[in-house]
Design an enzyme around this catalytic site. Sequence first.
Site, PDB file in Angstrom:
ATOM      1  N   CYS A 115     -34.461  25.928  67.854  1.00  0.00           N
ATOM      2  CA  CYS A 115     -33.877  26.824  66.859  1.00  0.00           C
ATOM      3  C   CYS A 115     -33.824  26.140  65.498  1.00  0.00           C
ATOM      4  O   CYS A 115     -33.088  25.159  65.307  1.00  0.00           O
ATOM      5  CB  CYS A 115     -32.472  27.247  67.295  1.00  0.00           C
ATOM      6  SG  CYS A 115     -31.565  28.143  66.024  1.00  0.00           S
ATOM      7  N   ASP A 520     -58.440   4.954  37.649  1.00  0.00           N
ATOM      8  CA  ASP A 520     -58.724   3.569  37.286  1.00  0.00           C
ATOM      9  C   ASP A 520     -60.217   3.376  37.566  1.00  0.00           C
ATOM     10  O   ASP A 520     -60.809   4.149  38.323  1.00  0.00           O
ATOM     11  CB  ASP A 520     -57.864   2.639  38.149  1.00  0.00           C
ATOM     12  CG  ASP A 520     -58.203   1.179  37.937  1.00  0.00           C
ATOM     13  OD1 ASP A 520     -58.382   0.786  36.768  1.00  0.00           O
ATOM     14  OD2 ASP A 520     -58.298   0.445  38.925  1.00  0.00           O
ATOM     15  N   ASP A 714     -55.613   1.340  42.515  1.00  0.00           N
ATOM     16  CA  ASP A 714     -55.690   0.500  43.709  1.00  0.00           C
ATOM     17  C   ASP A 714     -54.337   0.252  44.363  1.00  0.00           C
ATOM     18  O   ASP A 714     -54.254  -0.370  45.408  1.00  0.00           O
ATOM     19  CB  ASP A 714     -56.385  -0.837  43.404  1.00  0.00           C
ATOM     20  CG  ASP A 714     -55.661  -1.633  42.327  1.00  0.00           C
ATOM     21  OD1 ASP A 714     -54.460  -1.397  42.107  1.00  0.00           O
ATOM     22  OD2 ASP A 714     -56.296  -2.503  41.711  1.00  0.00           O
ATOM     23  N   ASP A 718     -51.904  -1.289  39.521  1.00  0.00           N
ATOM     24  CA  ASP A 718     -51.577  -0.082  38.766  1.00  0.00           C
ATOM     25  C   ASP A 718     -50.235   0.526  39.152  1.00  0.00           C
ATOM     26  O   ASP A 718     -50.004   1.707  38.924  1.00  0.00           O
ATOM     27  CB  ASP A 718     -52.690   0.960  38.956  1.00  0.00           C
ATOM     28  CG  ASP A 718     -54.016   0.486  38.397  1.00  0.00           C
ATOM     29  OD1 ASP A 718     -54.040   0.082  37.222  1.00  0.00           O
ATOM     30  OD2 ASP A 718     -55.016   0.505  39.128  1.00  0.00           O
TER      31      ASP A 718
END
Length: 819
Positions: A115, A520, A714, A718
């Site tokens: 439920c 990138d 990567d 970053d």
Amino acid sequence: MEIKKELLLEGLHCAGCAAKIENRVGKLKGVNSSIMNFATSTLIIEVEDNLMDRVIEKAKKIIIDLEPDTNVIDKDELREKDNHAHEHNHGECACCEHNEEEYVIKELILEGMHCAGCAAKIEDRVKKLEEVKEAVLNFATSTLTITTGSKDISIVVEKAEKIVVDLEPHTKVIDKEKLSDTGIHNHEDCACGCSSTKELGHTHANVNTNRKRLLKIGAGIGLFVIATLFQGKNFSPFMYLASYLIIGGEILTLSFKNILRGEVFDENFLMSIATIAALSVGEYPEAVMVMFLYQIGEYFQERAVNSSRKSIASLMDIRPDYANLKIGNDIKKVSPNKVNVGDIIIVKPGEKIPIDGEIIEGKSAVDTSALTGESLPRDVAEGENILSGFININGVLTIKVAKSYNESAVSKILDLVQNATAKKAKTEKFITKFARYYTPTVVIAALAIAILPPIIKGEVFAIWIYRAATFLVVSCPCALVISVPLGYFAGIGAASKSGILVKGGNYLEALTDVTTIVFDKTGTLTKGNFKVSEINSKGNMDKEELLKYTAYVESFSNHPIAKSIIKEYKGEIDKANIENYKEITGKGVQAFVNDVKVASGNKKFMEVLGVKYDDVYSSGTVVHTAINNEYAGYIVINDEIKKDSASAIKKLKESGAKKIVMLTGDRKENAEATGKELQIDYVYSELLPNEKVEKIEELYKHKKNKEKLVFVGDGINDAPVLARADVGVAMGGVGSDAAIEAADVVIMNDEPSKLANVIKIAKSTKKIVTQNIAFTLSVKMLVLILSVFGLASMWLAVFADVGVALIAVFNSMRILKHS
């Protein structure tokens, strides 16, 4: 002076309220900026220093007014507490006696939980327990995750179990730790035909309960048939009543218990009131058949939900059942949890790699598809690292365990996928809130239908009571409460099967509105495997000497460019001969090598040093070297574009992306050459990490509010940009803890085109969820209107409830076909 203040809003679950908070705080005097990050529950305020205290006080009042259950925490204070706890751990704290609060996470499996409405109530009640900091019930996986500061976890579990059993008596509460430690399931001893104990919602107790339930329904229908055959006889109503109590007695009991606990508006209450109303006006067959159809509908709905859960679970069936632990000359089959770091395990052909480790003997091909979505096998041999979840194909591998099972790739990935539903999409939150107000509203409307027309028009009460009862049967919102979360979980499961981890339904939903995609360059669109392609020396310097000096000065750097130069040199580097090493971020490095001053870097670095250099035009990266402030030559390093990159850009544009951008620290010539080849719209080069964030901020200014920006990188270098984007996507995340931590979406291999796949899955998910909402509400509204005018029977109303729920659940499962 302007100061930035971050407030953590614990317990903030309403996206609409979050937007209002951001707007109202932004209008306060002295506030220059107000940004609400709903995904991290963080309100970032930029305010004048002298007004800080007053603004924070007013901001807290706004938050509490809009969301009373939200706990507002100053992140600076939170960091101080974390540092304080850190000092405790290292025995450095002298201010108190280790009284910091430590939180424990406990996961409970709720077997037999079907439920969705009750699941929401369980989550809400467990959250309100004094010892509980946070509670999340993942209905799709039947898992209740409790975060508590209590030292006696058993008391919390006991209280949670009582709440569960009170609301769902047939649900069995199992500690997930104990379940995983029970060892290996012996399928030969299992008479029910199950394939694994991992099948969610499957227990032998459930099988017995369902049998009893069907037998009870069968007995009730038998009495109903007898009563119908002897219609008009004096005992006929009693037979109907007995049939009604046998079939619907459990529903009546649950409804009564819930009312005593203050939980009035649920499906048990609706069915009880509706059928009692039918009995009161003499519609005995109708009352019995409504209970019968409802019970049968619920039975098939439970089966459908269980089947859906199993289908989703099977997509990520990467959890290893056992490990072959080598003890001396013997091999013992044990639970992966029982294996320690440094132990030796044996993996035979056809078996799953149970734990991350290093191959110390043997070679084989492994199937990585469960983690990466890759169809081609990968060859592995001695000395290589290998991840759990891979399947050994043909050779025997001896592996030295490098991580505990809980820290291994397979465990982390499973946890991410299974807990992803805790981060709910706005649509899910809307449905939960909608259901909370919808059912009581319908009950009040039904009461008005039963009373007002007879009083105002003087019509017969029995007619309007029957219509009101029909109205009630339709009103249960289960179809929405079940199918919408199940739809998002199916979307996350489908993405996982394709080798894409999506860390929440909110991110899956955000991907449907992506218009700007920022990449990138290195390691994302290109392979990142740099190789020296050209060496050009100047003056009396020969090529070998130039390479040697450049390799020496670059030897302390971890940059891929530096590594490629060192690899090309091949000779041994004695770092003792290097002095006064210095790295200038974004420009280059310099040092004294055997008392010779060597500087190596880009042309900007040569300009800083005042060295006249050759202006080289090349598609590769150019590293200039100066020796004793005299130009000695340059080395060209090339990086190959991935085969998948061009098709990725094309697919993303076809999927609706308006703007494809590339940000890179690489020099302009290289970046533009790559951008032109891949047909990228905008290229920004020679950027430092902080300049990448600034470019992202600029891009934000040129998009509309609903539009989303995705950054693909990567996941390590970053991290700041990944965190700033609406959706941060990390590439090649297999085994990379940093990638999994930093990003919202992790592409498990190096294929940029997977981003187009996950956007497609996200859009399919949103489309099917929208279909479910539109279909469910339209059918319910139609039958509600028909019932008011006396044109709908209770039987049709039951279809508008459980029938529609079944259709919506099956429709949600179509998402799995997009994996």
